[in-house]
Design an enzyme around this catalytic site. Structure first.
Site, PDB file in Angstrom:
ATOM      1  N   GLU A 160     -12.437   3.070   5.034  1.00 13.68           N
ATOM      2  CA  GLU A 160     -11.332   3.351   5.949  1.00 13.68           C
ATOM      3  C   GLU A 160     -11.255   4.856   6.157  1.00 13.68           C
ATOM      4  OE1 GLU A 160      -7.348   1.044   6.198  1.00 13.68           O
ATOM      5  OE2 GLU A 160      -6.815   3.021   5.426  1.00 13.68           O
TER       6      GLU A 160
ATOM      7  N   GLU B 166       0.809  -1.220   0.000  1.00  9.36           N
ATOM      8  CA  GLU B 166       0.000   0.000   0.000  1.00  9.36           C
ATOM      9  C   GLU B 166       0.842   1.271   0.000  1.00  9.36           C
ATOM     10  OE1 GLU B 166      -3.536   2.046   2.725  1.00  9.36           O
ATOM     11  OE2 GLU B 166      -2.302   0.449   3.575  1.00  9.36           O
TER      12      GLU B 166
END
Length: 278
Positions: A255, A156
């Site tokens: 998120e 990520e």
């Protein structure tokens, strides 16, 4: 403002950032009560090697809530203190490797097939090439372990921490390319967090057009602010539509930092989306 999530994409709630007003083990049931059938977590333990009883309590909380674990981070250090992973840290890679069998065991119990391996910050006084060497080695080890259960390992790009070296999709993909060249890591994928990529100045349309086939998981929050969709300027509905049109059919992790109580932060979901995911 409401956002419609395209049919074919599945929502999950990241319970390391949402419902944090509740104890961790109460959050899966709260997500279920809010209408979601899947959740994800950052590493949910204080150490890389929690005891069996602690792991059992975590598994039971998710199973008893009737939700699926869609994603799980490997051990990533002390996130509140600024750590962003252990993968490329020479002196701490042992902690990362110790977390692998624990995460794999949890995944086998709960059906999780996606693991996020945060790369780790650059360390003053340490050669970046040394960090990248151990990073590639650890990603290969993680990919082999995850591959044994048919799971993928995600890498990520992250914003907000200057020492974290992977800021764009291209940064992360270059690391994955290296591991795949050296170790044939078939199950390594990009985690496309649309908030982080936006804040870091990446071109979301270009990333989606070029790399959808390499994306293993998507996360969303609006920018600026990292709050719920509709509070900023990111065309999340448009980007999700393009991902779906390009063939992405996986989970979209919520998120974001809720503006108020977590349970009250889902008003941005269109009625159509609610009907699809209730």
């Amino acid at each position: 403002m409401t956002v419609s999530v395209p049919e074919g994409l599945r929502l999950d709630v990241n319970l390391s950032i949402l419902f944090t007003e509740l104890p961790l083990l109460d959050r899966p049931a709260a997500a279920k009560a809010a209408g979601f059938d899947a959740v994800e977590f950052w590493w949910p333990f204080e150490t890389s090697t929690p005891g069996d009883a602690e792991v059992t309590r975590f598994v039971r909380a998710i199973r008893d809530a009737g939700v699926r674990l869609a994603g799980l981070n490997f051990a990533a250090g002390d996130m509140p203190a600024g750590d962003r992973g252990l993968v490329s840290l020479p002196r701490r890679s042992g902690e990362f490797r110790e977390s692998l069998p624990i995460a794999i065991g949890i995944a086998q119990e709960l059906g999780c097939r996606a693991f996020n391996a945060l790369y780790g910050n650059r360390i003053d006084g340490t050669d970046p090439a040394e960090q990248d060497e151990i990073g590639a080695e650890n990603l290969a080890i993680a990919a082999r372990a995850a591959g044994d259960i048919g799971a993928v390992v995600l890498l990520e790009p992250v914003s907000g921490v200057a020492a974290y070296p992977l800021r764009t999709a291209a940064d992360a993909l270059a690391v994955l390319d290296r591991v795949q060249r050296e170790d044939h890591g078939w199950n390594l994928r990009l985690l496309a967090d649309l908030y982080h990529l936006t804040v870091n100045g990446d071109d979301l349309d270009a990333v989606i057009a070029t790399h959808t086939g390499r994306i293993g998981h998507v996360q969303i929050a609006d920018a600026p602010g990292r709050n719920e969709p509709g509070t900023g300027s990111v065309d999340l509905a448009g980007h999700l539509g393009k991902l779906a049109a390009n063939g992405y059919s996986g989970y979209v992790g919520l998120e974001y930092q809720p503006s108020g109580a977590s349970a009250d932060s889902f008003g941005w979901l269109s009625q159509t989306t609610k009907e699809l995911h209730d």
